[in-house]
Write a protein that holds these residues in place. Structure first.
Motif, PDB file in Angstrom:
ATOM      1  N   GLU A 252       0.818  -1.207   0.000  1.00 29.03           N
ATOM      2  CA  GLU A 252       0.000   0.000   0.000  1.00 29.03           C
ATOM      3  C   GLU A 252       0.856   1.262   0.000  1.00 29.03           C
ATOM      4  O   GLU A 252       0.419   2.314  -0.463  1.00 29.03           O
ATOM      5  N   THR A 253       2.026   1.143   0.574  1.00 31.05           N
ATOM      6  CA  THR A 253       2.822   2.336   0.860  1.00 31.05           C
ATOM      7  C   THR A 253       3.947   2.548  -0.140  1.00 31.05           C
ATOM      8  O   THR A 253       4.579   3.610  -0.152  1.00 31.05           O
ATOM      9  N   ALA A 256       4.215   5.785  -2.349  1.00 30.46           N
ATOM     10  CA  ALA A 256       4.486   6.996  -1.578  1.00 30.46           C
ATOM     11  C   ALA A 256       5.901   6.950  -0.986  1.00 30.46           C
ATOM     12  O   ALA A 256       6.599   7.967  -0.923  1.00 30.46           O
TER      13      ALA A 256
ATOM     14  N   VAL B  47      -0.471   8.374   2.841  1.00 32.61           N
ATOM     15  CA  VAL B  47      -1.490   7.457   2.316  1.00 32.61           C
ATOM     16  C   VAL B  47      -2.399   6.930   3.414  1.00 32.61           C
ATOM     17  O   VAL B  47      -3.267   6.101   3.142  1.00 32.61           O
ATOM     18  N   HIS B  51      -5.371   4.714   2.758  1.00 36.52           N
ATOM     19  CA  HIS B  51      -5.087   3.331   3.109  1.00 36.52           C
ATOM     20  C   HIS B  51      -6.130   2.802   4.105  1.00 36.52           C
ATOM     21  O   HIS B  51      -6.645   1.697   3.954  1.00 36.52           O
ATOM     22  N   LYS B  54      -9.368   2.329   2.366  1.00 33.77           N
ATOM     23  CA  LYS B  54      -9.312   1.138   1.530  1.00 33.77           C
ATOM     24  C   LYS B  54      -9.441  -0.124   2.384  1.00 33.77           C
ATOM     25  O   LYS B  54     -10.142  -1.071   2.015  1.00 33.77           O
ATOM     26  N   GLN B  55      -8.735  -0.088   3.531  1.00 34.64           N
ATOM     27  CA  GLN B  55      -8.814  -1.236   4.435  1.00 34.64           C
ATOM     28  C   GLN B  55     -10.261  -1.467   4.880  1.00 34.64           C
ATOM     29  O   GLN B  55     -10.754  -2.595   4.872  1.00 34.64           O
TER      30      GLN B  55
END
Lengths: 304, 668
Positions: A252-253, A256, B47, B51, B54-55
C-alpha cells in the motif's frame, strides 16, 4: 573482457581479507583505465597519448609526430602531495543489509580500495569513523604501515548509534591543515529530517572546507531495499537507529515511500551540487570496482 | 426479512471473520529491522487516510460477501404491503364479487370507492395465475360473468360496471359466487369480495362455505363520515297544506354544525333551515308549506342538505298529491236519543276525528227515512249502519255504479230475506242468517292475505295482536258464498267471511258482518277501529288515503293500487320506461334502481300516479362491518395485505458485485 568485470559485491565480500579485496578492486578498476591514470605537469615523462581536441598543444611530442605521422601528447608522472580523509558513517542504519552486503561493508570496501590506491601513489590517507560521536581517528600518513593500520580499523567497525555528519566534518576541518580530499561514506540517514536551517549549517561547513582548498566527495550508500521497498505483506518495521516500530503494508505504501526516498536523494544531490561537492549515489549492490573506477577516472583525476 | 431456510442464515455471523482475520494479521505481522523507517512513516502519513479507507472498504466488502453466501442459501424474502391478497397470484378458479352499491359512490380523494374497487378487480384479474379462470358477480344482484379464462372479457365487464343506487347484499352475492364455483375446473377456489365492507352489506345470516373468501376493503381504513337524508315524508296538512318531515342522520364521528337544509317544491326552494347534529345523531326537521287548494296535480318535493363525500344521499325526493275531499253520508239505522246508544256514535266519532285532523273528510248523517231526499250526487261514500230493510235501493245502485262507495254493516234491525231482496245483488255475498258465536265464546277477526290497498296500508296494524286479533265478535251475519268478483278481506275465527268487497260498475261495495257499534262486537273500542274506518271510507271514496305510500326504497318492491287500469307504463327518473300488467288492480314494481320520481301512465300516456324511490337509509350508514355473520370474516385479514418478495436473486447479484468490487479495490 576482463575477468574483474565478473566480480560482484557478494563475491568480493567473500574475500575475507580486506587488503586482498582492496587490491582486487583497484586492479580491476585500473584494468578499465589507462595504465597511468594520474597525469599532471610533473617533470618525469610517463607516456604518450594520441592527441585529441582540447589537449594543450605545448605537450605535443613533435618527434613522435616525425616518426609516426600522428600527433601524440607527452604525459608525465606527477609528484603527489595529497592528503585524503575517509569519513565512514558507522551508525546503526549503516548495518542494514538486504540481499547484498551491508552498507557499512560497502563503505569499508570502497574505503579500503581507494586507500590502497592512494597509498600506492604515495598519498597520505587518514580515517575518521563516526556515528553521533567520533569513534575512531587515524591521522593521514603515507608510510608503509598506514594501510594495515587503516584496514585493521575498518575491520573492527560496528554499526551502532545515530549519525552526526556535521560533527565529523567539523572535526576534519579542524585537523586538516593542508589541502585535502575529504571522502564521506554514509547513507546520510539521521539528517534526513534536517530542516533548511540545519542544512544551512552543513552547507556553511562545506563552504568552509572548500575555502580551505579541500575537496569533498560524498558517497551516499543505500541498499536496494531502501530505494525500492520490495517487501510484501503487512510488516512491523523497526527503526534501526531510534528503535521505534511501524506497522505498514508495503504494497500500500510503496509508491508513496519511493516518492519520499527519491525526494530525499534528489535533495542531497542538489544541495551537494550547489556546495561544489562531488556526490555519488552508491547502491550496496553496485560493483565496488565500478564505483572505484568511476571515482578514479573522474573526480580524483580532477582533484589531482 | 424472512427466510425459507432460517438455519442457514445463522452462518451470516461469519461476517465478523474478515475483521477478525485483519486484527489477527496485524498481531502476526512480520518484524523487519529497517533503516529508512522515517521515510516509511512519512509515506504512511501521506497514504494513511486512503489506506485506512481502503482497508475499511475491503474488510466491509469481504465481510458482506461472506455474509451474503449463507443469506443467499437461506433464501430471504420480505413482505411488502399489497393492495391484493397473496393468494391472487395462485392458479385457481376465482369469482370476484364487486360491490357497486350506492355506498361505493363515496368519494375518497379524487376517486370514488367504486373506481378504486374496479381498479383492484382489474389488478386482480391481471395477477391471477396463468391458467386461472375467473368470474364476476355484482353485489347489487346485477349482471354475472361466468367462469372464463378470457381475461379481456372479464376486464371489459369490470370496466363496464357502473355505480348504482341499489343497496348492498354481499351475502347473496357470495352465495351466487359459490354457485359459479361449483363447476370450477381448479381445486383451489376463491371468492374475492371487493367492497367497502360496510356493516349494512353483511347483515343477515351467512351460509357456511367451503370456499376461501378473501375480503378486500377498498376504504383502506379511511374515515367514512357521512351525512344523509334518510327519510322524507310529505303529509296533507289540515286545511290542504303540506306537512314535510325531513329526517337527517349524521353517520359521522364528528358533530355537524349549522348544516343547511333546503326544501324545494316543484323545483323551487320554499324553505331553508340550519340544524346541528351530534355524532351518530338523527334529527327530524319539519316544514309546513302552503299549497294552492285549487291545484290538484302532483308535485315533486325535494329535500337537500350540504354536500359531503357521498352526495347521492344528500338529496331525497317525494311526491305530494293534494287529497281529494271525500264526502261521507252516514245512514243511521237505529237512531237513539241517548247519544252513546246511537248506532252511529262510534262511526261518526271516528270519522269526525279523521276529518278534524286533515280536513279532507266531510261527514254528515241521515236516517233511512230521509235518505230519499238526499242528493247522492253530492256524496262519495254512503255508510249504512244497521238499516232496517227493505229500502228503495234504485238510487243507491245508481250511486254505486257511477263510482260511489257503499259500506254496509248489520245489527239487530237486519232482516236477512228483506235485505237480500232489497239490494242483495249489490252485496259481495247474499246474507244467510244471523249467528251468535259458537259455544257462547266470542270470535275474533283475522286479515286474509291480499293486495287490497286496505291490507297494504294497514296490514301490519291489522295483523298485530292488538289489531283484528283483539276484536271479539259475539254476533254476526253469516254470508252465503261470496260472489266470484268479491274479495274476502277479513275472516272470523270460525272461518266465516267477515269483511267482503265487490266492485259494482265504477264503485265498490263493502259489507261487514257485524255492527259498527258495540252491540254485536267490540271493534269500535279497539285501537284499530279509527284508522280502519278512515281507510275504508277513503278507499271507497276513491281519494288519497293519506297513508298510501307514495315513497319506496330503491331496490325493493313497490306496490300501488290503481283503479280502472289493467296495464300501465312506468317512466324512470332517467326517462326510460317499461310497461307492466296489473294484478288485481295492483302494480308490483320491483325494478326501481334509480332514486327519484317515477311516473305511472296509462297506455294512452295520461299520468295516473307518481311515486318516489329513495335510497335505503342503510346504505348511508358506512360504518365498517364487525366480526359478525360474514362468511369467514373472522379469520380474514382486511388488509393492507402482504406479499412476499424474493430477495435471493438480488442478493446473488449483489454478491457478484461485492466480489467484483473487492477485486477492483484490491488491485488499486
Amino acid at each position: 573482457m576482463r575477468s574483474f568485470e565478473f566480480l560482484d559485491p557478494t563475491a568480493l565480500s567473500k574475500l575475507g581479507n580486506l587488503e586482498l579485496r582492496a587490491r582486487t578492486i583497484v586492479e580491476g578498476a585500473l584494468a578499465g583505465l589507462h595504465r597511468s591514470p594520474h597525469h599532471g605537469s610533473s617533470v618525469e615523462f610517463a607516456e604518450h597519448k594520441e592527441y585529441s581536441p582540447g589537449d594543450e598543444i605545448k605537450f605535443i611530442d613533435w618527434k613522435a609526430y616525425g616518426k609516426f605521422d600522428k600527433y601524440y601528447i607527452k604525459r608525465f608522472e606527477e609528484e603527489t602531495e595529497l592528503s585524503a580523509y575517509f569519513l565512514i558513517d558507522s551508525s546503526a542504519s549503516m548495518g542494514y543489509a538486504g540481499k547484498a552486503a551491508s552498507k557499512l561493508d560497502c563503505a569499508r570496501t570502497i574505503t579500503a580500495a581507494l586507500a590502497y590506491f592512494l597509498l600506492k601513489q604515495q598519498d597520505q590517507v587518514g580515517l575518521v569513523v563516526f556515528d553521533e560521536k567520533l569513534r575512531a581517528y587515524l591521522p593521514p600518513r603515507a608510510r608503509g604501515g598506514q594501510l594495515h593500520e587503516l584496514l585493521r580499523k575498518l575491520e573492527t567497525l560496528q554499526a551502532i548509534g545515530r549519525s552526526d555528519l556535521e560533527r565529523a566534518l567539523t572535526y576534519v576541518s579542524e585537523v586538516a591543515k593542508r589541502r585535502s580530499l575529504i571522502v564521506v561514506l554514509s547513507d546520510l540517514f539521521g539528517s534526513e529530517q534536517a530542516d533548511e536551517k540545519e542544512w544551512q549549517g552543513l552547507r556553511h561547513l562545506l563552504l568552509s572546507l572548500r575555502a580551505m582548498k579541500h575537496d569533498v566527495a560524498v558517497f551516499q550508500i543505500l541498499d536496494d531495499d531502501e530505494l525500492t521497498l520490495p517487501f510484501s505483506g503487512t510488516s512491523l518495521f523497526e527503526a534501526m537507529e531510534e528503535g521505534s516500530e511501524l506497522l505498514v503494508d508495503p504494497d500500500e505504501t510503496r509508491r508513496a515511500y519511493r516518492r519520499e526516498i527519491d525526494r530525499f536523494v534528489a535533495s542531497y544531490q542538489q544541495r551537494f551540487a550547489e556546495g561544489d561537492v562531488e556526490y555519488h549515489l552508491v547502491r550496496s549492490s553496485d560493483s565496488p570496482i565500478d564505483v572505484v573506477r568511476d571515482f578514479l577516472s573522474g573526480p580524483l583525476r580532477r582533484i589531482r | 426479512m424472512h427466510f425459507l431456510a432460517p438455519a442457514l442464515a445463522l452462518f451470516a455471523v461469519l461476517v465478523v471473520a474478515p475483521p477478525i482475520i485483519h486484527l489477527i494479521g496485524r498481531q502476526h505481522a512480520e518484524r523487519r529491522r529497517f533503516a529508512a523507517v522515517v521515510f516509511l512513516r512519512r509515506a504512511l502519513e501521506r497514504v494513511a487516510r486512503r489506506h485506512r479507507l481502503k482497508q475499511i472498504v475491503l474488510i466491509a466488502l469481504r465481510a458482506l460477501a461472506i455474509a451474503a453466501v449463507p443469506l443467499l442459501l437461506a433464501k430471504p424474502f420480505v413482505e411488502r404491503p399489497s393492495q391484493l391478497p397473496a393468494s391472487s397470484a395462485a392458479s385457481q378458479s376465482a369469482v370476484i364479487v364487486l360491490d357497486n352499491s350506492l355506498s361505493m359512490s363515496f368519494r375518497s380523494g379524487s376517486e370514488t370507492l367504486l373506481d378504486r374497487a374496479k381498479a383492484r378487480a382489474s389488478e386482480l384479474v391481471h395477477e391471477l395465475g396463468p391458467d386461472a379462470d375467473a368470474g364476476l358477480v355484482l353485489a347489487t344482484g346485477g349482471r354475472t360473468v361466468a367462469l372464463t379464462a378470457d381475461r379481456k372479457q372479464l376486464a371489459k365487464a369490470i370496466r363496464d360496471v357502473r355505480a348504482t343506487f341499489l343497496p348492498t347484499d354481499l351475502l347473496s352475492a357470495v352465495a351466487r359466487a359459490e354457485e359459479l364455483l361449483q363447476h370450477a375446473s381448479h381445486l383451489q377456489r376463491r371468492v374475492y369480495v371487493i367492497s367497502d365492507l360496510a356493516a349494512h352489506g353483511l347483515s343477515g345470516h351467512a351460509a357456511p362455505t367451503e370456499n376461501n373468501i378473501e375480503y378486500i376493503d377498498v376504504t383502506e381504513a379511511a374515515p367514512r363520515n357521512n351525512l344523509a337524508i334518510i327519510d322524507l315524508r310529505v303529509d296533507v296538512e289540515n286545511g290542504g297544506g303540506m306537512a314535510v318531515a325531513i329526517e337527517i342522520a349524521n353517520f359521522s364521528d364528528a358533530a355537524a354544525k349549522q348544516l343547511p337544509v333546503t326544501l324545494k317544491v316543484a323545483g323551487k326552494a320554499v324553505a331553508r333551515a340550519f340544524i346541528d347534529l351530534d355524532a351518530h345523531e338523527k334529527s327530524l326537521k319539519r316544514f309546513k308549506v302552503e299549497v294552492d287548494s285549487g291545484k290538484q296535480e302532483t308535485v315533486a318535493v325535494e329535500a337537500q342538505i350540504g354536500a359531503d363525500a357521498l352526495k347521492e344521499d344528500n338529496t331525497r325526493l317525494a311526491v305530494f298529491s293534494p287529497s281529494r275531499r271525500v264526502r261521507v253520508l252516514l245512514v243511521d239505522g237505529d237512531p237513539r236519543d241517548a247519544r252513546r246508544a246511537d248506532e252511529l256514535f262510534y262511526l261518526q266519532a271516528a270519522l269526525q276525528e279523521a276529518a278534524r285532523v286533515d280536513g279532507t273528510l266531510q261527514v254528515r248523517t241521515s236516517t233511512v227515512d230521509r235518505l230519499s231526499s238526499v242528493d247522492l250526487a253530492q256524496v262519495d261514500v254512503v255508510a249504512m249502519a244497521n238499516v232496517k230493510y227493505p229500502i228503495d235501493s234504485v238510487e243507491l245502485r245508481l250511486f254505486v255504479e257511477r263510482g260511489g262507495g257503499l259500506l254496509v254493516s248489520f245489527g239487530d234491525n237486519v232482516d236477512v230475506e228483506a235485505a237480500n231482496q232489497s239490494f242483495g245483488d249489490l252485496l259481495p255475498a247474499e246474507l244467510q242468517a244471523v249467528r251468535g258465536a259458537e259455544g257462547g265464546r266470542p270470535e275474533s277477526l283475522a286479515l286474509l292475505p291480499t293486495q287490497h290497498p286496505l291490507a297494504i296500508s294497514l296490514g301490519a296494524e291489522l295483523a298485530d295482536k292488538s289489531g283484528l286479533g283483539a276484536v271479539q265478535v259475539s254476533r254476526y251475519v253469516l254470508f252465503r258464498a261470496p260472489r266470484k268478483d268479491a274479495v274476502e278481506l277479513f275472516r272470523l275465527s270460525s272461518g266465516a267471511p267477515a269483511l267482503l268487497e265487490r266492485r259494482v260498475g265504477k264503485g265498490r261495495v263493502l259489507a261487514y258482518c257485524s255492527t259498527l257499534d258495540r252491540d254485536w262486537n267490540d271493534l269500535p273500542i279497539q285501537p284499530i277501529f279509527l284508522p280502519l274506518i278512515e281507510q275504508i271510507v277513503r278507499s271507497l271514496g276513491g281519494g288519497d288515503s293519506g297513508e298510501t305510500p307514495r315513497t319506496g326504497i330503491v331496490g325493493r318492491s313497490y306496490e300501488v293500487a290503481l283503479a280502472d287500469v289493467d296495464r300501465v307504463s312506468v317512466a324512470w327518473p332517467s326517462s326510460r320506461s317499461k310497461t307492466f300488467n296489473l294484478q288485481k288492480g295492483m302494480l308490483q314494481f320491483s325494478e326501481g334502481d334509480e332514486a327519484g320520481i317515477y311516473q305511472i301512465k296509462k297506455v294512452t300516456g295520461e299520468t295516473v300516479a307518481a311515486f318516489a324511490l329513495g335510497i335505503s337509509p342503510d346504505e348511508s350508514d358506512l360504518k365498517p362491518a364487525t366480526l359478525t355473520s360474514a362468511p369467514k370474516l373472522e379469520a380474514a385479514s382486511l388488509g393492507p395485505f402482504k406479499r412476499s418478495v424474493e430477495l435471493w436473486h438480488a442478493l446473488g447479484a449483489a454478491l457478484l458485485l461485492l466480489l467484483l468490487g473487492e477485486a477492483i479495490v484490491t488491485r488499486r
